[in-house]
Design an enzyme around this catalytic site. Structure first.
Site, PDB file in Angstrom:
ATOM      1  CE  LYS A  61       0.317  -5.291  -1.508  1.00  0.00           C
ATOM      2  NZ  LYS A  61      -0.490  -5.082  -2.716  1.00  0.00           N
ATOM      3  CE  LYS A  63      -1.586  -8.872 -10.130  1.00  0.00           C
ATOM      4  NZ  LYS A  63      -2.329  -8.173  -9.114  1.00  0.00           N
ATOM      5  CE  LYS A  94       4.542  -6.230  -9.655  1.00  0.00           C
ATOM      6  NZ  LYS A  94       4.366  -6.010  -8.206  1.00  0.00           N
TER       7      LYS A  94
HETATM    8  P1  ATP Z   1      -0.141  -7.932  -6.203  1.00  0.00           P
HETATM    9  O1  ATP Z   1       0.936  -8.950  -6.452  1.00  0.00           O
HETATM   10  O2  ATP Z   1      -1.268  -8.402  -5.330  1.00  0.00           O
HETATM   11  O3  ATP Z   1      -0.578  -7.228  -7.472  1.00  0.00           O
HETATM   12  P2  ATP Z   1       1.701  -5.816  -5.734  1.00  0.00           P
HETATM   13  O4  ATP Z   1       2.908  -6.170  -4.953  1.00  0.00           O
HETATM   14  O5  ATP Z   1       1.866  -5.693  -7.223  1.00  0.00           O
HETATM   15  O6  ATP Z   1       0.570  -6.819  -5.329  1.00  0.00           O
HETATM   16  P3  ATP Z   1      -0.117  -3.616  -5.703  1.00  0.00           P
HETATM   17  O7  ATP Z   1      -1.032  -3.334  -4.550  1.00  0.00           O
HETATM   18  O8  ATP Z   1      -0.688  -4.248  -6.926  1.00  0.00           O
HETATM   19  O9  ATP Z   1       1.102  -4.473  -5.155  1.00  0.00           O
HETATM   20  O10 ATP Z   1       0.608  -2.272  -6.135  1.00  0.00           O
HETATM   21  C1  ATP Z   1       0.686  -1.123  -5.307  1.00  0.00           C
HETATM   22  C2  ATP Z   1       1.716  -0.171  -5.891  1.00  0.00           C
HETATM   23  O11 ATP Z   1       3.032  -0.686  -5.701  1.00  0.00           O
HETATM   24  C3  ATP Z   1       1.552   0.066  -7.396  1.00  0.00           C
HETATM   25  O12 ATP Z   1       1.758   1.433  -7.660  1.00  0.00           O
HETATM   26  C4  ATP Z   1       2.652  -0.754  -8.005  1.00  0.00           C
HETATM   27  O13 ATP Z   1       3.085  -0.252  -9.252  1.00  0.00           O
HETATM   28  C5  ATP Z   1       3.737  -0.640  -6.939  1.00  0.00           C
HETATM   29  N1  ATP Z   1       4.656  -1.772  -6.982  1.00  0.00           N
HETATM   30  C6  ATP Z   1       4.322  -3.069  -6.799  1.00  0.00           C
HETATM   31  N2  ATP Z   1       5.416  -3.849  -6.872  1.00  0.00           N
HETATM   32  C7  ATP Z   1       6.468  -3.015  -7.121  1.00  0.00           C
HETATM   33  C8  ATP Z   1       7.863  -3.214  -7.299  1.00  0.00           C
HETATM   34  N3  ATP Z   1       8.394  -4.437  -7.251  1.00  0.00           N
HETATM   35  N4  ATP Z   1       8.648  -2.141  -7.518  1.00  0.00           N
HETATM   36  C9  ATP Z   1       8.132  -0.894  -7.572  1.00  0.00           C
HETATM   37  N5  ATP Z   1       6.815  -0.628  -7.417  1.00  0.00           N
HETATM   38  C10 ATP Z   1       5.991  -1.673  -7.190  1.00  0.00           C
HETATM   39 MG    MG Z   2       0.156  -5.461  -8.432  1.00  0.00          MG
END
Ligand code: ATP
Ligand code: MG
Length: 337
Positions: A202, A116, A199
């Site tokens: 968001k 990050k 991955k």
């Molecule tokens: P950010 O990029 O802001 O970190 P994010 O997409 O990683 O957002 P989070 O809110 O950090 O989302 O994560 C929420 C949940 O979703 C966590 O349990 C994380 O492990 C899961 N998660 C996030 N992205 C993935 C993915 N691509 N595949 C499976 N699980 C995911």
């Molecule tokens: Mg995340």
């Protein structure tokens, strides 16, 4: 009333106007399932969201929107405790304690921070981003969670949680439950549709590879149809050589319940176009009612807020007890009332 079920705890960040398919398949589906077997606590982690810059107006809106999406996905406030992290001040309080038993080198090894901070540029990374895994440790330990449903990217943070819980217990006496990560292998990492090596996130740099649950169906369809595949033109699950197609098959299989071998057989001799068209249909069927339910919760902010207030009250009752015990073990002088 105290429950004799094991505890589950997880959180999701209000860092965007929509959850994506990775959040849903990797995490939220497991939240919904664990309501049936666990005393489950789920929260929208706004304290974590501010580790990256957030516009205050967007943050407030996205926090409500996140709660509405969790409900739309199937969280039932009668069967779980749903709340907003900042409504329970014990998170920040226990977070500080956990900061004070974490080694600097130990925190530096967290790969999420490396990823990050690289994205935001090393000079823009905050101390909050550096220590956020430690706040996450506090989030989990406050509820004495046994099980933490998350995606693969969070595995290292759960390991850190176990290490710190053990360290605290050894130094100060048995206080915290050691949690286990609940990671469902098949969906632990849903990949970006444009770059199947990373991955879905968001905070992805390009929205084209990101399937948002609240996108317009036309947009979803277009993103799926332009997903990156390969030149072999055979529909086969092979994560190493065919990461794009394998990702599409994982998504398809999880949303429909059809096994991957059954899908491979059904698409034998067919092209990627057919798979993408069908998957787009499956997605649209899934997101259309989801969007509608989310909107219904948003249209009634009073009910939503009162439900979150009740959740925070239930969460605080548990969190306050753990914090009081922790303060006592540390040797803090009790405040006299
Ligand atoms: P950010 O990029 O802001 O970190 P994010 O997409 O990683 O957002 P989070 O809110 O950090 O989302 O994560 C929420 C949940 O979703 C966590 O349990 C994380 O492990 C899961 N998660 C996030 N992205 C993935 C993915 N691509 N595949 C499976 N699980 C995911
Ligand atoms: Mg995340």
């Amino acid at each position: 009333m105290a429950s004799d079920r094991p505890r589950a705890l997880s959180g999701i960040q209000p860092t965007s106007g929509s959850f994506h398919l990775g959040n849903y398949l990797g995490a939220i589906r497991q939240y919904v399932a664990l309501q049936e077997t666990h005393d489950a606590f789920y929260m929208v982690v706004d304290l974590h969201a501010i580790t990256m810059p957030q516009d205050p107006k967007d943050l407030r809106a996205n926090t409500r929107l996140s709660a509405a999406q969790l409900l739309a996905a199937g969280l039932d406030p009668e069967r779980c405790t749903l709340f907003i992290q900042s409504h329970v001040p014990e998170h920040a309080q226990l977070g500080w304690v956990m900061n004070c038993i974490t080694g600097f080198g130990e925190a530096s090894r967290m790969t999420q921070f490396k990823d990050k901070s690289a994205k935001s540029g090393a000079n823009n990374a905050t101390v909050g981003l550096f220590t956020y895994p430690i706040l996450q440790v506090a989030d989990i330990l406050l509820y004495q969670a046994d099980s933490v449903p998350v995606g693969e990217d969070q595995r290292q943070h759960i390991e850190l949680t176990r290490d710190l819980a053990e360290r605290f217990n050894q130094r100060f006496g048995d206080t915290f439950t050691l949690p286990a990560a609940h990671i469902v292998k098949e969906v632990a990492k849903i990949y970006d549709l444009q770059d199947p090596a990373i991955k879905m996130s968001k905070s992805a740099s390009s929205p084209k590879g990101l399937i948002n649950l609240l996108d317009e169906p036309k947009v979803t369809e277009k993103k799926i149809k332009s997903a990156v595949t390969d030149t072999e033109a055979v529909i086969r699950f092979d994560t190493e050589n065919k990461p794009g197609v394998s990702n599409l098959l994982t998504i398809y299989s999880t949303l429909t319940g059809e096994s991957i071998p059954a899908l491979e057989a059904a698409y034998e001799g067919k092209g990627y176009g057919a798979l993408k068209t069908d998957l787009a249909g499956v997605m649209v069927d899934f997101v259309t009612p989801f969007k509608q339910r989310t909107q219904e919760y948003l249209d009634d902010p009073e009910t939503l807020d009162s439900l979150l207030a009740k959740g925070a009250e239930k969460a605080r009752a548990v969190a306050a007890e753990t914090l009081a015990q922790t303060y006592d073990r540390l040797g803090f002088l009790p405040a006299k009332h």
